[in-house]
Design a protein around this motif. Structure first.
Motif, PDB file in Angstrom:
ATOM      1  N   LEU B 186       0.821  -1.208   0.000  1.00 27.34           N
ATOM      2  CA  LEU B 186       0.000   0.000   0.000  1.00 27.34           C
ATOM      3  C   LEU B 186       0.858   1.262   0.000  1.00 27.34           C
ATOM      4  O   LEU B 186       0.519   2.264  -0.637  1.00 27.34           O
ATOM      5  CB  LEU B 186      -0.911   0.012   1.235  1.00 27.34           C
ATOM      6  CG  LEU B 186      -2.160  -0.849   1.122  1.00 27.34           C
ATOM      7  CD1 LEU B 186      -2.811  -1.020   2.494  1.00 27.34           C
ATOM      8  CD2 LEU B 186      -3.147  -0.203   0.147  1.00 27.34           C
ATOM      9  N   ASP B 187       1.984   1.210   0.722  1.00 32.77           N
ATOM     10  CA  ASP B 187       2.775   2.414   0.927  1.00 32.77           C
ATOM     11  C   ASP B 187       3.737   2.697  -0.212  1.00 32.77           C
ATOM     12  O   ASP B 187       4.135   3.844  -0.422  1.00 32.77           O
ATOM     13  CB  ASP B 187       3.562   2.302   2.244  1.00 32.77           C
ATOM     14  CG  ASP B 187       2.635   2.235   3.454  1.00 32.77           C
ATOM     15  OD1 ASP B 187       1.431   2.564   3.278  1.00 32.77           O
ATOM     16  OD2 ASP B 187       3.090   1.862   4.541  1.00 32.77           O
ATOM     17  N   ASP B 188       4.113   1.659  -0.943  1.00 34.94           N
ATOM     18  CA  ASP B 188       5.106   1.821  -2.013  1.00 34.94           C
ATOM     19  C   ASP B 188       4.383   1.949  -3.353  1.00 34.94           C
ATOM     20  O   ASP B 188       3.785   0.999  -3.839  1.00 34.94           O
ATOM     21  CB  ASP B 188       6.034   0.597  -2.006  1.00 34.94           C
ATOM     22  CG  ASP B 188       7.098   0.669  -3.093  1.00 34.94           C
ATOM     23  OD1 ASP B 188       6.953   1.485  -4.035  1.00 34.94           O
ATOM     24  OD2 ASP B 188       8.066  -0.108  -3.000  1.00 34.94           O
ATOM     25  N   PRO B 189       4.443   3.178  -3.954  1.00 32.46           N
ATOM     26  CA  PRO B 189       3.694   3.385  -5.204  1.00 32.46           C
ATOM     27  C   PRO B 189       4.056   2.357  -6.280  1.00 32.46           C
ATOM     28  O   PRO B 189       3.211   1.983  -7.081  1.00 32.46           O
ATOM     29  CB  PRO B 189       4.115   4.796  -5.639  1.00 32.46           C
ATOM     30  CG  PRO B 189       4.601   5.463  -4.397  1.00 32.46           C
ATOM     31  CD  PRO B 189       5.189   4.380  -3.534  1.00 32.46           C
ATOM     32  N   PHE B 195      -1.868  -4.655  -4.942  1.00 37.19           N
ATOM     33  CA  PHE B 195      -2.833  -4.718  -3.855  1.00 37.19           C
ATOM     34  C   PHE B 195      -4.266  -4.791  -4.378  1.00 37.19           C
ATOM     35  O   PHE B 195      -4.667  -4.042  -5.252  1.00 37.19           O
ATOM     36  CB  PHE B 195      -2.682  -3.474  -2.946  1.00 37.19           C
ATOM     37  CG  PHE B 195      -3.534  -3.566  -1.720  1.00 37.19           C
ATOM     38  CD1 PHE B 195      -3.058  -4.196  -0.583  1.00 37.19           C
ATOM     39  CD2 PHE B 195      -4.827  -3.055  -1.703  1.00 37.19           C
ATOM     40  CE1 PHE B 195      -3.848  -4.297   0.548  1.00 37.19           C
ATOM     41  CE2 PHE B 195      -5.630  -3.161  -0.585  1.00 37.19           C
ATOM     42  CZ  PHE B 195      -5.136  -3.789   0.552  1.00 37.19           C
ATOM     43  N   ARG B 196      -5.025  -5.731  -3.835  1.00 34.92           N
ATOM     44  CA  ARG B 196      -6.458  -5.815  -4.158  1.00 34.92           C
ATOM     45  C   ARG B 196      -7.229  -5.715  -2.834  1.00 34.92           C
ATOM     46  O   ARG B 196      -6.802  -6.286  -1.819  1.00 34.92           O
ATOM     47  CB  ARG B 196      -6.799  -7.154  -4.817  1.00 34.92           C
ATOM     48  CG  ARG B 196      -5.947  -7.540  -6.021  1.00 34.92           C
ATOM     49  CD  ARG B 196      -6.093  -9.038  -6.276  1.00 34.92           C
ATOM     50  NE  ARG B 196      -5.833  -9.796  -5.062  1.00 34.92           N
ATOM     51  CZ  ARG B 196      -6.474 -10.894  -4.686  1.00 34.92           C
ATOM     52  NH1 ARG B 196      -7.445 -11.393  -5.432  1.00 34.92           N
ATOM     53  NH2 ARG B 196      -6.166 -11.517  -3.557  1.00 34.92           N
TER      54      ARG B 196
END
Lengths: 270, 270
Positions: B186-189, B195-196
């Motif tokens: 989630l934090d790493d673009p 992520f789902r």
């Protein structure tokens, strides 16, 4: 035609083929002409049931045809499925395996051809060749083909549990009938292309093949996937028996057309 | 690395996953850096064994990878098979079944992807999803998935009898490790695409999934097709364990290069 279960091999029943008369026509007491006249009505019934199977898209039907050479597999397919919509019915003929097929287990090419929901698949020869020709011609050692009976039963049980209905037919002809058919192929220029010298060699192995078939019928007829031994010297009778088994089998599925969408009453198409 | 059999599930062994430490590195007492430095040598050994497998064209190797989300299946494939010739190694990822796949039994799409002689097939997810996600999300009633353990065992036994060697890996991570990995996504673009939202729902079902995995490991680890429970919180150690199991397995086949044609000695190519 009532009493068709006389041809069904019960689970565990020990089969000796010389106790099964390939000439009999026990379930029909009319003439050949009358017997032949019965087939179109069965064709139509089968056609209607196949349509229902296709529409409902729930059940899958797998038909296995095995026989000695000249036993009438092709002719059975032609006559029993006459008029049936080829969409939804696929015939798969399994010949000598390709190198790619041989590089995999014996069920690999078979499994790919099993029917999907709503479909009928007809196997013209099948995985049973891997315990028939492979055994008689010693293409694999006994410890390899010996294990295959159990693998076949497990495979067919899995297919059944996952929604496939299986009917297996052994078209049973006599050695004399084969002689007649082979001679006809040789004598009739329009049929000669069907003759292979290999057929004569296989004919010499008749007793070994019959023994191999007896083992197949004894060891792989199950409630999930029964064998039927069809008297096949008289082709018209053979067609009636195979048709009737398929009709009874499909009837027993108690299929119905899918529910139409709601609120269609009163709609006028403009 | 000796002692790899500590991760192998014995036939009939009852598995409780909370007794298996996903953090352990029992077979290696060096640092992470030293452990990582060990991998290239294992890669090379695996590469040589795969070449031999391909050349001999006799054995077939099937590798099954299963894990909870973020368990590291893709990363394992990338690191363990680094440098191995992609000819002869095929990765098959099994996602949500297509309508055609759903119209057949659950092993239909799987069987098509099994390896041929000389090949390695890697299953990224597999037929085991049909007793994992299908069970946890109630995509089929219990009487359907309950039968599948036996069908899976029979299928894998058949593959083995017909010449396939099977290794199955459960990459075992902790719930905390999954949390860390999901947060990272989630934090790493550059990782966010992985992520789902479904992942969070599956995470809520963690206990149900663990129970389903425990049944898989308890009921389907056989001599023919053993499961390995790989401690997978530390990725470098996970890679060493998977590599070592594969090397040991291939070594045990005692393969050899095919005999060259005769009378090649003394030939000068002009």
């Amino acid at each position: 035609m009532d009493g068709i279960e006389r041809y069904r091999v019960r689970t565990g029943q020990i089969i000796r083929l010389d106790e099964w008369d390939p000439d009999e026509t026990a379930l029909f007491d009319g003439s050949k002409k009358e017997g032949k006249a019965l087939l179109p009505a069965l064709n139509q019934r089968l056609e209607a049931l196949q349509e229902l199977l296709w529409a409902q898209h729930t059940h899958k039907l797998l038909i296995v045809l095995q026989a000695m050479d000249t036993g009438g597999k092709d002719s059975t397919i032609r006559h029993v499925f006459e008029g049936v919509n080829p969409q939804g019915v696929k015939v798969h003929s399994f010949g000598v395996p390709t190198p790619e097929e041989l590089a995999h287990d014996f069920l690999w090419r078979i499994h790919q051809c099993t029917p999907g929901s709503g479909e009928i698949a007809i196997f013209n020869r099948s995985h049973y060749e891997d315990v028939l020709v492979v055994r008689v011609h010693e293409l694999a050692p006994p410890q390899v083909w010996e294990r295959r009976y159990a693998h076949i039963n497990a495979f067919e049980q899995m297919l059944t549990d996952e929604g496939t209905t299986i009917c297996k037919f052994f078209l049973h002809i006599s050695k004399d009938e084969q002689k007649k058919q082979l001679q006809e192929r040789l004598d009739d220029p329009s049929k000669r292309w069907k003759f292979r010298k290999q057929d004569l060699e296989d004919r010499r192995l008749w007793p070994a093949y019959q023994a191999a078939y007896e083992d197949v019928l004894t060891r792989t007829s199950t409630d999930a996937a029964p064998w039927y031994i069809v008297p096949a010297n008289r082709r018209w009778y053979r067609n009636l028996v195979v048709s009737q088994v398929l009709i009874d089998t499909l009837d027993s599925l108690r299929m119905h057309y899918p529910q139409p969408e709601e609120d269609l009453a009163g709609i006028v198409v403009e």
